[in-house]
Design a protein around this motif. Structure first.
Motif, PDB file in Angstrom:
ATOM      1  N   ALA A 135      44.191   4.690   2.622  1.00 26.18           N
ATOM      2  CA  ALA A 135      42.773   4.810   2.973  1.00 26.18           C
ATOM      3  C   ALA A 135      42.251   3.595   3.717  1.00 26.18           C
ATOM      4  O   ALA A 135      41.270   3.693   4.459  1.00 26.18           O
ATOM      5  CB  ALA A 135      41.947   5.050   1.709  1.00 26.18           C
ATOM      6  N   ILE A 136      42.912   2.444   3.564  1.00 23.70           N
ATOM      7  CA  ILE A 136      42.445   1.242   4.267  1.00 23.70           C
ATOM      8  C   ILE A 136      42.520   1.443   5.778  1.00 23.70           C
ATOM      9  O   ILE A 136      41.652   0.975   6.523  1.00 23.70           O
ATOM     10  CB  ILE A 136      43.242  -0.012   3.847  1.00 23.70           C
ATOM     11  N   PHE A 137      43.519   2.179   6.256  1.00 26.47           N
ATOM     12  CA  PHE A 137      43.644   2.408   7.698  1.00 26.47           C
ATOM     13  C   PHE A 137      42.519   3.298   8.206  1.00 26.47           C
ATOM     14  O   PHE A 137      42.013   3.097   9.312  1.00 26.47           O
ATOM     15  CB  PHE A 137      45.012   3.002   8.022  1.00 26.47           C
ATOM     16  N   SER A 138      42.141   4.257   7.394  1.00 24.40           N
ATOM     17  CA  SER A 138      40.996   5.086   7.763  1.00 24.40           C
ATOM     18  C   SER A 138      39.750   4.224   7.882  1.00 24.40           C
ATOM     19  O   SER A 138      38.965   4.367   8.832  1.00 24.40           O
ATOM     20  CB  SER A 138      40.792   6.181   6.713  1.00 24.40           C
ATOM     21  N   ASP A 139      39.566   3.293   6.949  1.00 18.67           N
ATOM     22  CA  ASP A 139      38.412   2.396   6.995  1.00 18.67           C
ATOM     23  C   ASP A 139      38.446   1.502   8.231  1.00 18.67           C
ATOM     24  O   ASP A 139      37.420   1.279   8.885  1.00 18.67           O
ATOM     25  CB  ASP A 139      38.367   1.528   5.735  1.00 18.67           C
ATOM     26  N   ILE A 140      39.628   0.974   8.542  1.00 21.38           N
ATOM     27  CA  ILE A 140      39.752   0.077   9.700  1.00 21.38           C
ATOM     28  C   ILE A 140      39.334   0.800  10.980  1.00 21.38           C
ATOM     29  O   ILE A 140      38.503   0.300  11.766  1.00 21.38           O
ATOM     30  CB  ILE A 140      41.194  -0.448   9.832  1.00 21.38           C
ATOM     31  N   TYR A 141      39.870   1.987  11.195  1.00 23.58           N
ATOM     32  CA  TYR A 141      39.603   2.670  12.466  1.00 23.58           C
ATOM     33  C   TYR A 141      38.209   3.268  12.520  1.00 23.58           C
ATOM     34  O   TYR A 141      37.591   3.315  13.593  1.00 23.58           O
ATOM     35  CB  TYR A 141      40.696   3.701  12.745  1.00 23.58           C
ATOM     36  N   ASN A 142      37.689   3.690  11.394  1.00 17.61           N
ATOM     37  CA  ASN A 142      36.290   4.131  11.380  1.00 17.61           C
ATOM     38  C   ASN A 142      35.365   2.964  11.715  1.00 17.61           C
ATOM     39  O   ASN A 142      34.388   3.134  12.462  1.00 17.61           O
ATOM     40  CB  ASN A 142      35.935   4.718  10.014  1.00 17.61           C
ATOM     41  N   THR A 143      35.664   1.799  11.171  1.00 11.62           N
ATOM     42  CA  THR A 143      34.838   0.617  11.441  1.00 11.62           C
ATOM     43  C   THR A 143      34.867   0.244  12.923  1.00 11.62           C
ATOM     44  O   THR A 143      33.869  -0.227  13.484  1.00 11.62           O
ATOM     45  CB  THR A 143      35.324  -0.568  10.585  1.00 11.62           C
ATOM     46  N   LEU A 144      36.020   0.482  13.564  1.00 16.15           N
ATOM     47  CA  LEU A 144      36.153   0.154  14.981  1.00 16.15           C
ATOM     48  C   LEU A 144      35.655   1.275  15.893  1.00 16.15           C
ATOM     49  O   LEU A 144      35.753   1.173  17.116  1.00 16.15           O
ATOM     50  CB  LEU A 144      37.623  -0.159  15.302  1.00 16.15           C
ATOM     51  N   GLY A 145      35.134   2.353  15.300  1.00  9.57           N
ATOM     52  CA  GLY A 145      34.561   3.431  16.099  1.00  9.57           C
ATOM     53  C   GLY A 145      35.552   4.477  16.555  1.00  9.57           C
ATOM     54  O   GLY A 145      35.203   5.361  17.342  1.00  9.57           O
ATOM     55  N   ALA A 146      36.795   4.404  16.041  1.00 14.85           N
ATOM     56  CA  ALA A 146      37.794   5.404  16.398  1.00 14.85           C
ATOM     57  C   ALA A 146      37.742   6.570  15.414  1.00 14.85           C
ATOM     58  O   ALA A 146      36.993   6.536  14.432  1.00 14.85           O
ATOM     59  CB  ALA A 146      39.187   4.773  16.398  1.00 14.85           C
ATOM     60  N   ASN A 147      38.545   7.606  15.691  1.00 11.98           N
ATOM     61  CA  ASN A 147      38.671   8.755  14.788  1.00 11.98           C
ATOM     62  C   ASN A 147      40.076   8.747  14.186  1.00 11.98           C
ATOM     63  O   ASN A 147      41.027   9.211  14.828  1.00 11.98           O
ATOM     64  CB  ASN A 147      38.443  10.070  15.549  1.00 11.98           C
ATOM     65  N   PRO A 148      40.240   8.203  12.991  1.00 13.35           N
ATOM     66  CA  PRO A 148      41.582   8.116  12.401  1.00 13.35           C
ATOM     67  C   PRO A 148      42.087   9.467  11.919  1.00 13.35           C
ATOM     68  O   PRO A 148      41.333  10.285  11.392  1.00 13.35           O
ATOM     69  CB  PRO A 148      41.380   7.161  11.220  1.00 13.35           C
TER      70      PRO A 148
END
Length: 347
Positions: free
Chosen positions: A182-195
């Motif tokens: 789930a940390i990767f989902s958080d990282i990419y959501n924070t950067l504005g991407a769609n994980p």
């Protein structure tokens, strides 16, 4: 010799601390085969380390410990995130675990997924070769597995089919595949991407059809699987996380070995781990050395963007809330210990 006489001789020898011919062998009832699970297959370094470990153990034990590799996580239906559970259930005997794949079950190894914690390989080596690495091995042992050596899958770089990524804004709206956690989902959501989470087996068709725009993996995997032919024409070297590997076997299997064989298995794991790390880092141009992998990327027409320290710092600032949130999950004391070790190694 009568049966009673033989029993008396055996009991007498045991009481006197003597070893009768064949007695030690009789006490160690080894299986015809031990199953080793690993993600992927040769020739990628991740799998190569597993195959080398199996081959070294089998050869040096004279076939007494016969280890067979089951690549592609086939013992768990291709779901690499289930390997640790399967080992604890007795389905798998040996494995080379990705810390990313076992982080959902072992929160402490999530340390290596904290964004931009480790700026370079010196930082990683300080962690896996020091007190932090020993602490994590202690955590693994409490999961009924025996960790023997570290390996490395590599720093995970990001590629895509759209454009060069040099700032957080460049990621906005991109569909980026990640393996697990789930940390990767958080990282990419924070950067504005769609994980998008998916297995490695599903990644290649997803890239070829445009179901996802990009992915993050070590450079050796990018090259081995020819992701440049899957529309991945832009690759950014940002070293945002690394994926150390852990050479493990089940506690019950370990306990079944003699002390001499335990030492043999450990030494083989350490040797395979060292070789695996060297393969992973080969061609990256570290310390001004061999940069053949980087040259190969460019030869294939991939636009390679290597972020400066200042550009990495911009990404680190953008993902700091994720870092702080997940530090609490990993364990604040372990994170502080890791940060101190990295400062000392990179000063």
């Amino acid at each position: 010799m009568t049966g009673a006489s033989r029993r008396s001789l055996l009991l007498g020898a045991a009481g006197a601390g003597l070893a009768l011919p064949g007695l030690a062998r009789a006490q160690a009832q080894y299986r015809p085969e031990y199953k080793l699970s690993v993600v992927g297959n040769r020739p990628i370094p991740f799998a190569e380390g597993a195959f080398q470990w199996a081959e070294l153990v089998t050869q040096r034990s004279g076939g007494r410990i016969n280890v067979k590799v089951y690549p592609g996580s086939q013992l768990v239906g291709g779901d690499q995130t289930r390997e640790l559970v399967a080992m604890r259930q007795g389905v798998i005997d040996f494995s080379v675990f990705s810390t990313i794949n076992i982080a959902p079950q072992v929160r402490e190894v999530g340390l290596f997924q904290l964004p931009f914690l480790m700026p370079n390989h010196k930082a990683l080596d300080a962690l896996i070769g020091g007190e932090v690495g020993r602490d994590i091995f202690g955590v693994m042992e409490r999961r009924e597995v025996v960790p023997l050596a570290w390996g490395e899958n590599g720093f995970r770089e990001i590629s895509n089919s759209k454009r060069a990524i040099r700032t957080p804004a460049d990621l906005r709206g991109m569909k980026i595949r990640f393996a697990a956690g789930a940390i990767f989902s958080d990282i990419y959501n924070t950067l504005g991407a769609n994980p998008v989470q998916m297995s490695f087996a599903d990644l290649q068709p997803a890239l070829s059809t445009g179901a996802v725009d990009g992915q993050e993996n070590p450079i050796n995997l990018f090259l081995a699987f020819r992701m440049d032919t899957l529309a991945q024409k832009h690759l950014t070297v940002w070293n945002y996380v690394n994926d150390p590997l852990i050479f493990c076997l089940s506690r019950s299997v370990w306990n079944s070995f003699t002390d001499a064989d335990k030492q043999l298995v450990r030494e083989c794991a350490e040797e395979a781990g060292r070789n695996q790390i060297a393969l992973t880092r080969r061609g990256l141009g570290l310390d001004g050395g061999d940069d053949s992998s980087m040259q190969e990327l460019r030869r294939r027409g991939v636009e390679v963007t290597v972020l400066t320290a200042q550009e990495k710092a911009e990404f680190a600032r953008a993902t700091r809330p994720v870092y702080e949130k997940w530090s609490q999950t990993v364990g604040a004391e372990l994170v502080r210990k890791a940060e101190a070790a990295i400062r000392a190694a990179t000063a």
